[in-house]
Structures are given as structure tokens and as C-alpha cells.
Design a protein around this motif. Structure first.
Motif, PDB file in Angstrom:
ATOM      1  N   CYS A   8       0.844  -1.198   0.000  1.00  0.00           N
ATOM      2  CA  CYS A   8       0.000   0.000   0.000  1.00  0.00           C
ATOM      3  C   CYS A   8       0.876   1.244   0.000  1.00  0.00           C
ATOM      4  O   CYS A   8       1.779   1.386   0.828  1.00  0.00           O
ATOM      5  CB  CYS A   8      -0.917  -0.010   1.224  1.00  0.00           C
ATOM      6  SG  CYS A   8      -2.135   1.315   1.234  1.00  0.00           S
ATOM      7  N   TRP A 143       0.914   2.972 -15.290  1.00  0.00           N
ATOM      8  CA  TRP A 143      -0.424   2.707 -14.766  1.00  0.00           C
ATOM      9  C   TRP A 143      -1.378   3.754 -15.334  1.00  0.00           C
ATOM     10  O   TRP A 143      -1.210   4.953 -15.072  1.00  0.00           O
ATOM     11  CB  TRP A 143      -0.448   2.764 -13.246  1.00  0.00           C
ATOM     12  CG  TRP A 143       0.124   1.546 -12.573  1.00  0.00           C
ATOM     13  CD1 TRP A 143       0.491   0.382 -13.168  1.00  0.00           C
ATOM     14  CD2 TRP A 143       0.396   1.398 -11.175  1.00  0.00           C
ATOM     15  NE1 TRP A 143       0.968  -0.501 -12.226  1.00  0.00           N
ATOM     16  CE2 TRP A 143       0.914   0.086 -11.007  1.00  0.00           C
ATOM     17  CE3 TRP A 143       0.242   2.219 -10.067  1.00  0.00           C
ATOM     18  CZ2 TRP A 143       1.291  -0.406  -9.751  1.00  0.00           C
ATOM     19  CZ3 TRP A 143       0.613   1.737  -8.810  1.00  0.00           C
ATOM     20  CH2 TRP A 143       1.124   0.438  -8.665  1.00  0.00           C
ATOM     21  N   GLN A 145      -4.599   5.540 -14.993  1.00  0.00           N
ATOM     22  CA  GLN A 145      -5.552   5.759 -13.900  1.00  0.00           C
ATOM     23  C   GLN A 145      -6.923   6.096 -14.466  1.00  0.00           C
ATOM     24  O   GLN A 145      -7.088   7.065 -15.213  1.00  0.00           O
ATOM     25  CB  GLN A 145      -5.073   6.906 -12.995  1.00  0.00           C
ATOM     26  CG  GLN A 145      -6.033   7.217 -11.859  1.00  0.00           C
ATOM     27  CD  GLN A 145      -5.563   8.376 -10.992  1.00  0.00           C
ATOM     28  OE1 GLN A 145      -4.394   8.770 -11.051  1.00  0.00           O
ATOM     29  NE2 GLN A 145      -6.468   8.936 -10.201  1.00  0.00           N
ATOM     30  N   ALA A 188      -4.694   1.320 -13.004  1.00  0.00           N
ATOM     31  CA  ALA A 188      -4.878   1.748 -11.614  1.00  0.00           C
ATOM     32  C   ALA A 188      -6.297   2.301 -11.531  1.00  0.00           C
ATOM     33  O   ALA A 188      -6.585   3.369 -12.075  1.00  0.00           O
ATOM     34  CB  ALA A 188      -3.853   2.803 -11.220  1.00  0.00           C
ATOM     35  N   GLN A 210      -3.514  -3.520 -11.711  1.00  0.00           N
ATOM     36  CA  GLN A 210      -2.385  -3.699 -10.797  1.00  0.00           C
ATOM     37  C   GLN A 210      -2.505  -2.855  -9.543  1.00  0.00           C
ATOM     38  O   GLN A 210      -1.746  -3.059  -8.591  1.00  0.00           O
ATOM     39  CB  GLN A 210      -1.066  -3.377 -11.514  1.00  0.00           C
ATOM     40  CG  GLN A 210      -0.735  -4.361 -12.625  1.00  0.00           C
ATOM     41  CD  GLN A 210       0.657  -4.149 -13.198  1.00  0.00           C
ATOM     42  OE1 GLN A 210       1.409  -3.275 -12.757  1.00  0.00           O
ATOM     43  NE2 GLN A 210       1.011  -4.943 -14.196  1.00  0.00           N
ATOM     44  N   CYS A 211      -3.476  -1.935  -9.527  1.00  0.00           N
ATOM     45  CA  CYS A 211      -3.572  -1.039  -8.369  1.00  0.00           C
ATOM     46  C   CYS A 211      -5.008  -0.551  -8.191  1.00  0.00           C
ATOM     47  O   CYS A 211      -5.717  -0.316  -9.175  1.00  0.00           O
ATOM     48  CB  CYS A 211      -2.633   0.152  -8.572  1.00  0.00           C
ATOM     49  SG  CYS A 211      -2.684   1.357  -7.232  1.00  0.00           S
ATOM     50  N   VAL A 245      -3.358  -7.047  -6.417  1.00  0.00           N
ATOM     51  CA  VAL A 245      -3.280  -5.606  -6.647  1.00  0.00           C
ATOM     52  C   VAL A 245      -2.565  -4.920  -5.489  1.00  0.00           C
ATOM     53  O   VAL A 245      -2.531  -5.415  -4.358  1.00  0.00           O
ATOM     54  CB  VAL A 245      -4.691  -4.992  -6.808  1.00  0.00           C
ATOM     55  CG1 VAL A 245      -5.382  -5.527  -8.049  1.00  0.00           C
ATOM     56  CG2 VAL A 245      -5.544  -5.222  -5.567  1.00  0.00           C
ATOM     57  N   GLN A 246      -1.982  -3.771  -5.810  1.00  0.00           N
ATOM     58  CA  GLN A 246      -1.464  -2.875  -4.784  1.00  0.00           C
ATOM     59  C   GLN A 246      -2.509  -1.783  -4.532  1.00  0.00           C
ATOM     60  O   GLN A 246      -3.475  -1.649  -5.272  1.00  0.00           O
ATOM     61  CB  GLN A 246      -0.145  -2.261  -5.244  1.00  0.00           C
ATOM     62  CG  GLN A 246       0.922  -3.301  -5.555  1.00  0.00           C
ATOM     63  CD  GLN A 246       2.231  -2.693  -5.986  1.00  0.00           C
ATOM     64  OE1 GLN A 246       2.868  -1.960  -5.236  1.00  0.00           O
ATOM     65  NE2 GLN A 246       2.643  -2.989  -7.208  1.00  0.00           N
ATOM     66  N   ILE A 248      -3.277   2.427  -3.233  1.00  0.00           N
ATOM     67  CA  ILE A 248      -2.796   3.779  -2.964  1.00  0.00           C
ATOM     68  C   ILE A 248      -3.863   4.506  -2.161  1.00  0.00           C
ATOM     69  O   ILE A 248      -5.022   4.598  -2.590  1.00  0.00           O
ATOM     70  CB  ILE A 248      -2.509   4.562  -4.263  1.00  0.00           C
ATOM     71  CG1 ILE A 248      -1.359   3.927  -5.045  1.00  0.00           C
ATOM     72  CG2 ILE A 248      -2.198   6.022  -3.956  1.00  0.00           C
ATOM     73  CD1 ILE A 248      -1.112   4.558  -6.415  1.00  0.00           C
TER      74      ILE A 248
END
Length: 614
Positions: A8, A143, A145, A188, A210-211, A245-246, A248
Motif C-alpha cells: 500500500c 499505470w 488511472q 490503476a 495492478q492497483c 493488486v497494490q 494507494i
């Protein structure tokens, strides 16, 4: 099995000292820091304009952090005022120059990941420029977004209903098509208070996400004063955990400490899925086994022998078959002949012996196996475990001619599509050893097919192209794969069924079928996924088809039939596919093509790329 580790990051809002901020987020146990490459207010004109001669540094010095810190700790964001798809030429050209400048800066800093915000369906030029960048610098990841779902404005009667152009998935599809599905351009997704439909989420699960970007504004406060997500949003997050996934965290802290958001995401990870027993095999392409043509290795046998479900079901099937063949009052004085065809290293032999003990019926057990190394193991087991009661025959089952026939034939010749390891040909060739009233276990198996949306498979096949093979060959080959990053467009349908013993005169194992499916929403068709189920004996089943899956079984992954070209699908479209199982004296192969909504070329004509040797 262990829980997956959560990575994270924190998107900082206000900071004056980057080095100090990095140290602070490391103390808080955040994995990385998300920062703009250039200050958001630092707008410049690189091509003409009153700011074109602006002097001074573009942004902070690269010496603020060691190069290892830039690479491991910093994720950069591209300036959001850039609009490379503007209809105004001056804005478009200036934006292109600024985008190139910031992407080359991220490369100079050694950033592993950079984030580019996609704001509308007008993103074709952006996709082109990103494609150009990753072609030059393939080591970096971009990424894209996008919002997870369309955010509807407050209800007003004068607003038109949402259109395709309002759908963020359509933005992404436009971008990744322009960038030729490059693996280095991933997703993302930004969450919001708007809850997407289940179908939308399932479709995103088929994309390279991935995010997940989680704004602090969508968190609620529980009774103890800690941040939590709404139950519906928790369920969405847990689904994406399967994709590793990561996260943020972005926005100002609305609670006591910004670290509380990280703690909550770790808590969600602890509530999510365990590390899969298939870890390392996710979306990994494997060629289907050909046990008739090749001898399996010890490690392959070992994997199959660890299946906790399959052999229990086989043992139950053998037990029920024995009970049906011999009346309870005569079991102690009766002998039944059980022949295990393709005995491998003996798990089915052991299942037969166990069934005999449970029923009290004497067994005459044969183990027929062509692999000399497996036969060696069978001899050792016979001496050490089975008291030499098993007759071990080293031969191809089709050429086995015993002095008397079997009451029960047992085999595990099934592949990921049921018949793709030539169970029909093997068992048909060996059924001369079965009594007229004898029992085959399995007695039947059915293949299933479903349309699949999985850009990951497309990129994996391209990446795995051997130097001595054409791309056509790669897309006309079948793959066994543990599918994770995928969206099944419609439920699977049955293709065909094989039954044993086979009473057909003459026996013909050629098959053909045309199946029709309907798509629920816009997506792309990248190929078809195959499953099977089998009836071992009188309702005792094994299945890989998702709706009837034998929970806990590990012996089979699905099989994948690729398409040479992806087909754009619209919600409501009818998808029609034709599939053929072709047989000659030497080989078996499949051919397949799409008929609707757009016809495709027939794949693997005459088995030119993939065959199964008889």
C-alpha cells in the motif's frame, strides 16, 4: 496457507521536503510514496507561447534521494493538465512535448512505475504516445488511472442518460487497443462512493488491474472512530485481491492518523483469500500433457497423486460398482477382476484394493502401464505394500490380451477438456478386455466450452513465442492454464459426451458442435475456455465446470482455445462458435472458429499447429 501480503502506497497531498516525507511514510510502513514528477502548478509551454522561455529548474533535483530510493520508493504521476487528444492543435502539440518530457524524466530517475490519468474516451493519441514510450523503454510500467465506474451526477431531469462514452471501461479499451495491448501499460482503478454493478466488477477482473486507488473521502467511521469501507466496497476490494493488486491511499486524512488507513487495508487483506495452492501458476501457459505419446515424469505423477478429492471419488465409485456386481451374501466367496489401465505409480490400484477390503470382496487386480519407470515403482509397491497380489503388465493398454476378462476397468486418462488426452481412443482400444456386462470407471465424460475475455492470455501468448515458431502457431495451440485474470462472458455449454464401454458400430470419435452464447455487456472475445465433468459410476462425479466444480480438486486446470484476432463484443451480441474434433489413424486435433457476431478464420486447419499423437 498464508494470507497475501498487502502493498500500500500513500499519495501525499502537502509536503515541502521529499526526503523527510519518504522517511515518514517508511516509519508508517507504507510501501511507496506517490508524487507528481512536476509541481501541479508548474505549467509550461514548450512549443511557443508566453511561457516558452521560462527559465530555472523543471522540478526538484534528482540528488534529493539516492537512485535506489527513486526506484523502490517513488511512484511518479504525470501532470493532469496534459491533453494530448485536444482538438486545439496548440494545446495538443504542447501537451505531447510535455508528456514526452515527463516520461523521459521518469526514465532518468529510474522510476519503476509512473501514473497517467485518463479522463475521457478521447485517448487514442495518448495510447499511441504511451505505446511509443514503452516500445523505447520496455523496463518501465505505466499505470493508466481510470475511475472504477461512471460517477453519476446528482439527479437532474435535464441531463441525458449515460452513454458508451461515459463508461471508463470503454476509455480503457480505446487506450489499450491503440497501445496494442502492451503488458507494460496496466490499470490503476480509482474507487469512489459510486458502487459498480457486479457485471462491471467481473469485467474489470479480466483486465490487467495492478492497483486500486482508495480516496480517504470514501471511508466511513466505525463506532470506535476508525476508518472503514462500506460493506459493498469491501466485497469489491476482496475480489481484486485475487489479482495481487497494490493500493494507494490518496487525500487528506479524515481520521486521527493517516496510518489507520494502511492498517485497515491490511485488515481487509487478512480477511481476503488465502495464498492459493496454485501460487505461481496464475495465468501461466502450459502445454497439455500427451501421456499416450510421452512418458510422464515423477514430479508430474507426484502432483496428481496429491489430489485430495479425485481418488476418494474413484475409490467410492469402485466400491459401489463392486457392491452392485456381487450380492452381499456372496461377497466373501466371490472374486472380481479389476484392471487399472494407465496405472501410473499406483494410486488407482490402491483405491481398488481399499474398495475390495471395504466390501469384503476378493479382487484379482491388474495394473497395466506402458511407462517403464512407473512400472518399476509399481513393482516396488507390489513387494512392499501390496503383498505381490497385483499383476503388473508393462504394455500399451490397447494391445493388452489377458487370459480372462475384467469385471471392472478403471482409468484416469481424462484431460482438461475431457477427451483431449485421448481417453476415447485408449478405452475404445482396450474395451476388448472387458466382460460383456462389465463396468468402465469412468463411464462417461462431457466437454464444455465458454467464451472468454482475457487480454492477459493474449499478451502471455505473444510473450511466450518461441524463436523457432510463428505467432500463428502460438495462437493455434491449446494451453492448460489456471485462469485468474479473466472474465467469462457467458456460462459454459456442453459440447459432446463420450461413454464407455462404447457400443457404437463402427466406433467414430470425430465430433462437431456449434454453440451459441449471449454477451451481457461490452467486452472483447480473446478465445474460449474449456472444462469437463465425468460420471465415474452412477452419479459419482468429478467436475471442473465452475457451476459444478469439485471443490478442492487440483488435478486439472481449464484449457484455453485462443483466437488469432480479438473480436469486439457489444452487450446483447450473440456469439456463435463451431468446434470440431478431428481424428485420423495417427493424430487427433481440434479446429475452431467464430461465426457470430463476426466470422473468423478456422483455427488449426488439418492440425497444422497442434495435434495429439496416437
Amino acid at each position: 496457507m498464508q494470507k497475501k501480503q498487502i502493498a500500500c502506497g500513500l499519495q501525499a497531498c502537502n509536503y515541502s521536503d521529499l526526503e523527510e516525507t519518504v522517511r515518514e511514510i517508511q516509519k508508517l510502513s507504507y510501501s511507496f510514496l506517490v508524487v507528481p514528477l512536476v509541481h501541479p502548478r508548474y505549467k509550461r509551454q514548450l512549443i511557443g507561447g508566453k511561457c516558452s522561455d521560462r527559465r530555472g529548474p523543471l522540478t526538484r533535483s534528482d540528488m534529493i534521494l539516492p537512485t535506489t530510493e527513486w526506484t523502490k520508493t517513488i511512484v511518479g504521476t504525470i501532470s493532469t493538465h496534459i491533453n494530448v487528444d485536444s482538438e486545439i492543435a496548440s494545446i495538443r502539440k504542447n501537451s505531447e512535448a510535455i508528456l514526452k518530457q515527463e516520461l523521459t524524466l521518469s526514465s532518468h530517475l529510474g522510476l519503476h512505475i509512473v501514473i497517467v490519468k485518463v479522463k475521457s474516451i478521447r485517448c487514442t493519441n495518448l495510447g499511441r504516445l504511451l505505446y511509443s514510450n514503452v516500445a523505447k523503454c520496455p523496463s518501465g510500467i505505466i499505470w493508466a488511472q481510470l475511475p472504477l465506474t461512471y460517477n453519476e451526477p446528482p439527479h437532474r431531469s435535464d441531463l441525458p442518460p449515460p452513454t458508451i462514452e461515459d463508461d471508463p471501461w470503454e476509455w480503457w479499451h480505446r487506450l489499450r487497443t491503440a497501445s496494442n495491448y502492451r503488458k507494460q501499460i496496466a490499470l490503476a482503478l480509482e474507487l469512489s462512493k459510486a458502487i459498480p454493478s457486479e457485471a462491471e466488477v467481473e469485467r474489470w477482473l479480466g483486465e490487467p488491474v495492478q492497483c486500486l486507488i482508495v480516496p480517504t473521502s470514501i471511508f466511513l467511521t466505525n463506532q470506535h472512530g476508525y476508518p472503514v469501507l462500506a460493506r459493498a466496497m469491501q466485497q469489491i476490494v476482496r475480489k481484486f485481491l485475487a489479482l495481487d493488486v497494490q493500493f494507494i491511499i490518496t487525500g487528506k486524512s479524515r481520521h486521527k492518523d493517516i496510518q489507520l488507513y494502511l492498517s485497515y487495508m491490511i485488515h481487509l487483506g487478512d480477511m481476503g483469500p488465502l495464498v492459493s495452492k496454485y501460487a505461481g501458476y496464475e495465468d501461466f501457459l502450459q502445454f497439455p500433457l500427451q501421456p499416450l505419446a510421452d512418458n510422464l515424469e515423477a514430479q508430474v505423477y507426484e502432483v496428481f497423486e496429491k489430489d485430495p478429492i479425485k481418488y476418494k471419488q474413484y475409490q467410492l465409485a469402485i466400491q459401489k460398482a463392486l457392491e452392485d456386481r456381487v450380492h452381499e451374501n456372496k461377497r466373501s466367496e466371490t472374486t472380481q477382476t479389476v484392471m487399472v489401465l494407465g496405472a501410473g505409480r499406483g494410486p488407482l490400484v490402491q483405491a481398488a484394493i481399499n474398495a475390495g477390503k471395504l466390501t469384503g470382496i476378493n479382487l484379482n487386480v491388474y495394473a497395466v502401464e506402458k511407462n517403464p519407470h512407473a512400472v518399476n515403482t509399481l513393482h516396488a509397491l507390489n513387494a512392499e505394500l501390496w503383498n505381490n497380489q497385483v499383476k503388473i503388465i508393462e504394455t500399451d493398454m490397447r494391445y493388452f490380451n489377458p487370459d480372462h476378462k475384467a469385471d471392472i476397468l478403471v482409468s484416469e486418462l481424462l484431460g482438461s477438456f475431457g477427451d483431449n488426452e485421448l481417453s476415447p481412443e485408449c478405452l475404445d482400444g482396450a474395451q476388448h478386455v472387458l466382460k460383456d456386462d462389465g463396468i468402465s470407471i469412468p463411464c462417461a465424460y462431457t466437454s464444455y466450452l465458454a467464451p472468454l475475455h482475457s487480454p492477459k492470455m493474449l499478451t502471455e501468448i505473444r510473450a511466450a513465442q518461441p524463436s523457432d515458431k510463428t505467432l500463428l502457431y502460438c495462437f493455434e495451440t491449446l494451453y492448460v492454464v489456471h485462469l485468474v485474470n479473466q472474465y467469462q462472458i457467458a456460462p459454459a455449454q456442453a459440447c459432446w459426451t463420450f461413454r464407455h464401454p462404447n457400443q457404437d458400430k463402427p466406433i467414430d470419435n470425430k465430433r462437431e458442435v456449434t454453440l451459441r452464447f449471449q454477451a451481457q455487456q461490452n467486452c472483447i472475445l480473446t478465445g474460449f475456455v474449456g472444462y469437463f465433468d465425468t460420471e465415474l459410476y452412477k452419479g459419482i462425479m468429478l467436475s471442473t465446470e465452475p457451476r459444478t466444480y469439485s471443490e478442492g480438486m487440483i488435478s486439472w486446470f481449464p484449457i484455453f482455445f485462443p483466437l488469432q484476432e480479438v473480436i469486439n463484443i457489444r452487450g446483447g451480441d450473440n456469439i456463435e462458435v463451431s468446434l470440431w474434433r478431428c481424428v485420423t489413424d495417427r493424430n487427433v486435433w481440434y479446429e475452431w472458429c467464430v461465426n457470430k457476431p463476426f466470422p473468423s478464420v478456422v483455427n488449426n486447419v488439418n492440425g497444422r499447429s497442434y495435434t495429439i499423437a496416437l
